[in-house]
Design a protein around this motif. Structure first.
Motif, short mmCIF file in Angstrom:
data_model
loop_
_atom_site.label_atom_id
_atom_site.label_comp_id
_atom_site.label_asym_id
_atom_site.label_seq_id
_atom_site.Cartn_x
_atom_site.Cartn_y
_atom_site.Cartn_z
N SER A 100 0.83 -1.19 0.00
CA SER A 100 0.00 0.00 0.00
C SER A 100 0.87 1.25 0.00
N LYS A 101 0.28 2.39 -0.26
CA LYS A 101 1.04 3.62 -0.48
C LYS A 101 1.87 4.03 0.74
N GLU A 102 1.44 3.62 1.95
CA GLU A 102 2.17 4.00 3.15
C GLU A 102 3.58 3.40 3.20
N ARG A 103 3.77 2.20 2.60
CA ARG A 103 5.06 1.52 2.62
C ARG A 103 5.80 1.60 1.30
N ALA A 104 5.16 2.10 0.26
CA ALA A 104 5.76 2.08 -1.07
C ALA A 104 6.55 3.36 -1.35
N ALA A 105 7.59 3.21 -2.15
CA ALA A 105 8.40 4.36 -2.54
C ALA A 105 7.55 5.38 -3.29
N ASN A 106 7.75 6.65 -2.98
CA ASN A 106 7.03 7.76 -3.59
C ASN A 106 5.53 7.71 -3.34
N GLY A 107 5.09 6.88 -2.39
CA GLY A 107 3.67 6.77 -2.11
C GLY A 107 2.87 6.14 -3.23
N GLU A 108 3.56 5.38 -4.11
CA GLU A 108 2.90 4.75 -5.26
C GLU A 108 2.74 3.25 -4.98
N ALA A 109 1.52 2.84 -4.73
CA ALA A 109 1.24 1.45 -4.36
C ALA A 109 1.71 0.49 -5.44
N ILE A 110 2.06 -0.72 -5.00
CA ILE A 110 2.59 -1.75 -5.90
C ILE A 110 1.78 -3.03 -5.73
N SER A 111 1.46 -3.69 -6.86
CA SER A 111 0.93 -5.04 -6.80
C SER A 111 1.81 -5.93 -7.67
N ALA A 112 1.97 -7.18 -7.26
CA ALA A 112 2.89 -8.07 -7.98
C ALA A 112 2.45 -9.52 -7.84
N VAL A 322 3.08 -4.20 -10.99
CA VAL A 322 2.37 -3.00 -11.43
C VAL A 322 2.64 -1.86 -10.45
N ASN A 323 3.12 -0.73 -10.98
CA ASN A 323 3.16 0.50 -10.20
C ASN A 323 1.80 1.16 -10.38
N LEU A 324 0.96 1.04 -9.39
CA LEU A 324 -0.43 1.47 -9.52
C LEU A 324 -0.55 2.99 -9.62
N GLY A 325 0.43 3.70 -9.07
CA GLY A 325 0.38 5.15 -9.10
C GLY A 325 0.67 5.73 -10.46
#
Length: 346
Positions: A100-112, A322-325
């Motif tokens: 989720s965005k809280e732990r992801a770099a640049n606040g951009e959520a990641i799914s993989a 996927v970089n969701l942001g």
């Protein structure tokens, strides 16, 4: 739209059918002719769920110059394999990760996701960008040729990955891959959650739903109910056993954990690696997890096991991040330890 799919991927569709002809026999003793006949029982439920999907399946068949039931059986293949009541031979598994965005770099959520299945299907995977004229989002989809729903990310910022689950009784309802198509036709996580639970599902499953708004959830679906698992400290990992304390509902039993005991190690390894990251988690950090070989060959990066009969071997067919942001997609066709990730954009 379906006609274009069938016309463009006719060769891969035929080879995909050949793969499942063999797999159905290896796993369930089910001949393709009977599988086609059995698939017709899903026509009414698909029509009730969304008749457009039934027409798209018909279009794929016409475009590929195959019978309607050939493509219908492909789209119901997860449900049909239960017919022989020997699904306990399954040896595959997938690993899904949500940051989720809280732990992801640049606040951009990641799914993989690493999709582990029959490696012979690598050559029959197709990548599509589907532009719809019905007001629904544009879809970036990676699927087995002939199957109209699978792993996807859409222009509304919603992504879906699947983890197989099972109990000691096969459910009845909407085919799994039809439900996945419905998810990528949605714009929000809550809309997708509604779509995937409004009718019974034909297989137990976990769907990881993530959105560019920074949120991600795991949706476990059993025979009679579902549960939603939220990330802990911004990290969500799922493999191939039920994690909910409520599911499956008795007297059902989680049978997948016996088929894929490596599921516990894969989930634990992914969490251990990610939770050790002191800085915001990056795409490269996620790649590190997806390449992990602890418990090889039944590792997160899974390889065919020569000790298993050839017809039952499984490996990582593809890996996707996927970089969701930003809408950036990183796709690896094959084991990520052996091949590079290619870059795409929705």
């Amino acid at each position: 739209m379906g006609f274009q799919e069938g016309r463009n991927f006719g060769r891969q569709i035929r080879e995909s059918i050949d793969c499942y002809k063999e797999m159905f026999m290896d796993y369930s003793g089910l001949e393709w002719k009977r599988a086609k006949k059995l698939s017709r029982k899903f026509i009414d439920v698909i029509r009730e769920y969304n008749s457009d999907y039934l027409e798209e399946i018909r279009g794929v068949a016409d475009g590929a110059e195959l019978e309607f039931e050939d493509i219908l059986a492909l789209n119901c293949r997860s449900e049909l394999v239960f017919v022989g009541k020997e699904f306990d031979k399954a040896d595959g598994g997938c690993t899904s990760i949500g940051i989720s965005k809280e732990r992801a770099a640049n606040g951009e959520a990641i799914s993989a996701h690493n999709w582990d299945w029959k490696t012979s299907q690598r050559k029959n995977m197709v990548m599509m960008k589907i532009h719809q004229n019905n007001g629904k989002p544009t879809i970036f989809m990676v699927t087995e040729a002939g199957i109209i729903g699978k792993t996807g990310f859409n222009s509304a910022g919603l992504s879906v990955f699947l983890n197989a689950l099972s109990t000691n009784q096969a459910p009845e309802g909407i085919p799994l891959h039809i439900a996945m198509r419905a998810i990528v036709d949605c714009e929000t996580i809550s809309e997708a959650l509604t779509m995937v639970t409004r009718m019974p599902l034909g297989c137990c499953a976990n769907f990881m739903l993530s959105h560019r708004n920074g949120e991600c959830i795991h949706v476990e679906i059993g025979n009679e109910d579902f549960d939603v698992l939220y990330p802990e400290n911004g990290i969500a990992v799922h493999t191939n056993h039920f994690c909910s304390q409520r599911l499956p509902i008795r007297p059902r039993k989680d049978t997948m954990k016996y088929k894929t005991p490596d599921s516990f190690i894969r989930r634990g390894r992914a969490l251990k690696i990610l939770e050790k990251k002191e800085k915001p988690i990056t795409i490269e950090d996620v790649k590190e997890v997806l390449k992990d070989h602890i418990e090889y060959p039944d590792s997160i990066c899974r390889h065919d096991n020569p000790k298993v009969p050839e017809g039952l071997r499984m490996g990582t067919v593809f890996s996707m991040i996927v970089n969701l942001g930003t809408g950036d997609i990183y796709f690896c066709k094959g084991n990520p330890c052996e091949y590079e990730y290619e870059h795409y954009h929705i």
